[in-house]
Write a protein that holds these residues in place. Structure first.
Motif, PDB file in Angstrom:
ATOM      1  N   ARG A  97       0.906  -1.537   0.081  1.00 26.76           N
ATOM      2  CA  ARG A  97       0.093   0.350  -0.006  1.00 26.76           C
ATOM      3  C   ARG A  97       0.458   0.969  -0.276  1.00 26.76           C
ATOM      4  O   ARG A  97       0.420   2.745  -1.166  1.00 26.76           O
ATOM      5  N   ASN A 140      -7.484   3.517   1.657  1.00 28.99           N
ATOM      6  CA  ASN A 140      -6.090   3.236   1.638  1.00 28.99           C
ATOM      7  C   ASN A 140      -5.714   4.148   2.986  1.00 28.99           C
ATOM      8  O   ASN A 140      -4.919   5.397   3.455  1.00 28.99           O
ATOM      9  N   ASN A 141      -5.310   3.346   3.809  1.00 25.89           N
ATOM     10  CA  ASN A 141      -5.280   3.007   5.750  1.00 25.89           C
ATOM     11  C   ASN A 141      -4.770   1.944   5.540  1.00 25.89           C
ATOM     12  O   ASN A 141      -5.101   0.584   5.237  1.00 25.89           O
ATOM     13  N   ARG A 142      -3.872   1.391   6.561  1.00 28.14           N
ATOM     14  CA  ARG A 142      -2.997   0.267   7.000  1.00 28.14           C
ATOM     15  C   ARG A 142      -4.318  -1.001   7.596  1.00 28.14           C
ATOM     16  O   ARG A 142      -4.220  -1.908   6.037  1.00 28.14           O
ATOM     17  N   ASP A 143      -5.325  -0.380   7.967  1.00 26.90           N
ATOM     18  CA  ASP A 143      -6.293  -1.595   8.517  1.00 26.90           C
ATOM     19  C   ASP A 143      -7.323  -2.284   7.179  1.00 26.90           C
ATOM     20  O   ASP A 143      -7.510  -3.270   6.993  1.00 26.90           O
ATOM     21  N   THR A 144      -7.845  -0.717   6.886  1.00 29.90           N
ATOM     22  CA  THR A 144      -8.839  -1.039   5.781  1.00 29.90           C
ATOM     23  C   THR A 144      -8.797  -1.993   4.924  1.00 29.90           C
ATOM     24  O   THR A 144      -8.884  -2.948   4.120  1.00 29.90           O
ATOM     25  N   THR A 153      -8.926  -4.634  13.439  1.00 20.42           N
ATOM     26  CA  THR A 153      -9.019  -5.560  12.811  1.00 20.42           C
ATOM     27  C   THR A 153      -8.827  -6.451  14.068  1.00 20.42           C
ATOM     28  O   THR A 153      -9.572  -7.650  14.299  1.00 20.42           O
ATOM     29  N   GLN A 165      -0.807   5.853  12.990  1.00 18.13           N
ATOM     30  CA  GLN A 165      -2.405   5.460  12.407  1.00 18.13           C
ATOM     31  C   GLN A 165      -2.588   4.598  13.248  1.00 18.13           C
ATOM     32  O   GLN A 165      -2.640   3.162  13.521  1.00 18.13           O
ATOM     33  N   PHE A 211      -7.375   3.343  15.262  1.00 15.19           N
ATOM     34  CA  PHE A 211      -8.712   2.917  13.974  1.00 15.19           C
ATOM     35  C   PHE A 211      -8.869   2.581  15.689  1.00 15.19           C
ATOM     36  O   PHE A 211      -8.845   1.645  16.338  1.00 15.19           O
ATOM     37  N   LYS A 243     -10.377   5.187  13.091  1.00 13.83           N
ATOM     38  CA  LYS A 243      -8.815   6.736  11.945  1.00 13.83           C
ATOM     39  C   LYS A 243      -9.545   7.712  12.644  1.00 13.83           C
ATOM     40  O   LYS A 243      -8.755   8.604  12.357  1.00 13.83           O
TER      41      LYS A 243
END
Lengths: 155, 443
Positions: free
Chosen positions: A77, A101-105, B81, B207, B209, B211
């Protein structure tokens, strides 16, 4: 053992998407492939990789890689934002790239698009399905080092 | 961005200086009872500013399942997650078929998914713990909560400090902790950005979440906490020190050889002196600015010593790991079980109850555990299957039990590393801020 990624996106069928898909196909070898090549080489975790389009209905990114899927998706990414933006915006039913556009999603959506192969994993995660390896759990780094040692011995 | 510490539970802001701890596990029966319990327990909870020295301290954490029971209407899928899915034992190095496998966690008394919340109680006397425990259990009974007992004996999970920061295996702990710059005007080169600790302030550089958006505001100043119950095999550790000392350093007196082995495995002498700074114990242990850049082969501090795995500092990282850098996390551990000397096991349970506070479980905690499991994150490593000398699970497929502690005079041969630790339970938790707790109880 390596992890298989069988990322499979159903393509949108509107004229704009069809045109962008055609553009991607046309530009892939000349301008996309070198970027992917460089990032894959730098990662030192990907054994093989390829991108397929099936009857202009689906696009697949298929790789075998070492390590944790979250690290893999985050690396690519960050390293290939333009490439994945282009691919993911062709897909049907996905969030906007700004949301993805982020780490988790990005990890979660990629995991959701990863088709499990038939059968049982020989080793490692039970969620992978069957994946054959001719060289057990050897990683890309280990294989490259072994090859370098072998080359040195030959010379 | 200045964090109001009165809104943060103290577990995230302070390393509690208390002698005793107790961890109580509960399962909510229903939403109303769960909410009533949370509402009633709030006045007991310790907030961020430093509490008076002799008071009992209490904190509350919630699993994702527990939070979902309390607020099924919240968009929890915006959380990370890893928090939603709970711990993946295999990824953490708790490999199937080993004594750390998930099926054995919590002494088989319950599954991790059964837990709704934990209450963490700290005090200096048993009476303080018992008084708070009784109050919590009364509130739990009023809310129809079911208490889960993680020990087959039915006893609570209690920690007890040895004093002086010493842990089982004899090391002084708590020396590498970076202060958090809760007020940005206090930030220095060695402080930790609070965005690594609390939710609600994420950006692309750090980052977490959720976010952004209203739900990120709802969870602002909350943290994720990883609860790890770890058994330590002190007898096996002492046997290894004796065997490795005799084999690797035969010219040294046995006691000196064993101390050198212990230091090489940890990266610090057992009094806390970093090997990076001194080849003998007794140096200033408060210095935490040492680096490894001048020691690329591990001649002073072995590459797979514990402190060099969990915080390699300026050691070069491979391209994959360099994307996010060295994970930083707050550790809040306390030993449990009686001290053991010698090489004969007495069959008594002992180890450490570890709580790790962070804002991103995967980026911070899971990455650290992956590095412990397999030391391949830096081009400095020659053995890509080596593990953390102390914390690695040797039952991970293809793990190497070899420990390298090279010197300028050669490579002393160590015996294969056995397991020194066993995971007895892991839970991913939310440490809700006080504003989050109030929101839980809103209609």
């Amino acid at each position: 053992m390596a992890t298989a990624l069988n990322l499979t996106l159903k393509l949108k069928q509107d004229p704009d998407t069809k045109q962008r898909l055609a553009n991607l196909k046309g530009a892939f070898a000349g301008s996309v492939q070198p970027l992917i090549d460089q990032a894959l080489a730098e990662s030192e975790i990907v054994h093989y990789a390829r991108v397929l389009v099936i009857d202009d209905q689906y696009i697949q990114v298929i790789t075998e890689f070492d390590g944790k899927p979250e690290d893999y998706t985050e690396f690519f990414r960050v390293k290939l934002p333009g490439v994945f933006r282009e691919i993911f915006t062709l897909g049907e039913g996905l969030p906007e790239w700004e949301v993805l556009n982020n780490r988790d999603t990005f990890f979660r959506e990629s995991a959701g698009l990863n088709l499990q192969s038939l059968g049982d994993a020989a080793a490692g995660s039970a969620r992978q399905g069957y994946l054959f390896s001719a060289y057990g759990n050897a990683t890309v780094k280990e294989i490259k080092r072994a090859l370098a040692v072998a080359a040195e011995q030959v010379s | 961005m200045t964090i109001d510490l009165r809104n943060v539970q103290g577990l995230a802001t302070e390393l509690y200086r208390r002698r005793l701890s107790r961890h109580l596990f509960f399962r909510f029966s229903d939403q109303a009872g769960g909410r009533a319990f949370v509402r009633s327990v709030i006045p007991l909870l310790t907030d961020g500013p430093l509490p008076p020295p002799d008071t009992a301290l209490v904190n509350l954490t919630l699993t994702c399942a527990g939070l979902r029971q309390l607020r099924p209407d919240w968009p929890l899928d915006q959380c990370e997650t890893a928090f939603l899915q709970g711990p993946d034992a295999e990824t953490l190095g708790d490999a199937p078929g080993t004594t750390s496998e998930e099926a054995r966690w919590w002494e088989r008394q319950f599954a991790t998914s059964d837990i709704s919340c934990l209450l963490h109680v700290y005090g200096n006397t048993v009476e303080q713990l018992d008084e708070r425990t009784a109050a919590i259990r009364t509130m739990a009974a009023a809310g129809s909560l079911r208490e889960l007992t993680p020990r087959q004996s039915g006893a609570a999970l209690d920690g007890a400090a040895f004093g002086g920061g010493r842990l089982h295996f004899g090391y002084i702990d708590g020396l590498s902790k970076a202060p958090v710059a809760w007020d940005p005007s206090q930030a220095t080169d060695v402080t930790l950005d609070p965005r690594h600790v609390v939710l609600g302030y994420a950006d692309d550089a750090v980052q977490s979440f959720p976010k952004s958006g209203p739900f990120a505001s709802t969870l602002a100043d909350s943290s994720y906490v990883i609860f790890r119950w770890i058994y330590q095999d002190v007898a096996a550790f002492n046997r290894y020190l004796a065997a490795a000392g005799a084999q690797a350093y035969p010219a040294l007196p046995p006691a000196d050889a064993q101390e050198l082995v212990a230091a090489k495995m940890m990266g610090r002498w057992r009094d806390g002196t970093p090997l990076a700074l001194s080849d003998r114990p007794g140096a200033d242990v408060s210095v935490n600015t040492f680096t490894f850049g001048d020691d690329p082969k591990g001649l002073k501090c072995p590459l797979t010593s514990h402190i060099r795995i969990v915080n390699p500092r300026d050691q070069p990282l491979d391209a994959l790991s360099a994307i996010e850098g060295v994970p930083r996390i707050l550790r809040r551990g306390m030993p449990y079980g009686p001290w053991l000397d010698g090489v004969e096991d007495d069959g008594v349970d002992r180890g450490i109850i570890g709580l790790f506070v962070c804002s991103n479980i995967s980026r911070q905690f899971v990455t650290m555990m992956r590095w412990i499991k397999e030391a391949s994150f830096s081009p400095a490593f020659t053995n890509l299957r080596a593990q953390d000398a102390i914390a690695g699970n040797r039952g991970v497929p293809d793990a190497s039990p070899r420990f390298d502690a090279p010197t300028t005079n050669g490579r002393p041969k160590y015996p294969p590393l056995p397991d020194f630790l066993k995971t007895k339970g892991t839970a991913y938790l939310l440490l809700p801020s006080f504003s989050t707790l109030r929101a839980i109880n809103e209609p």
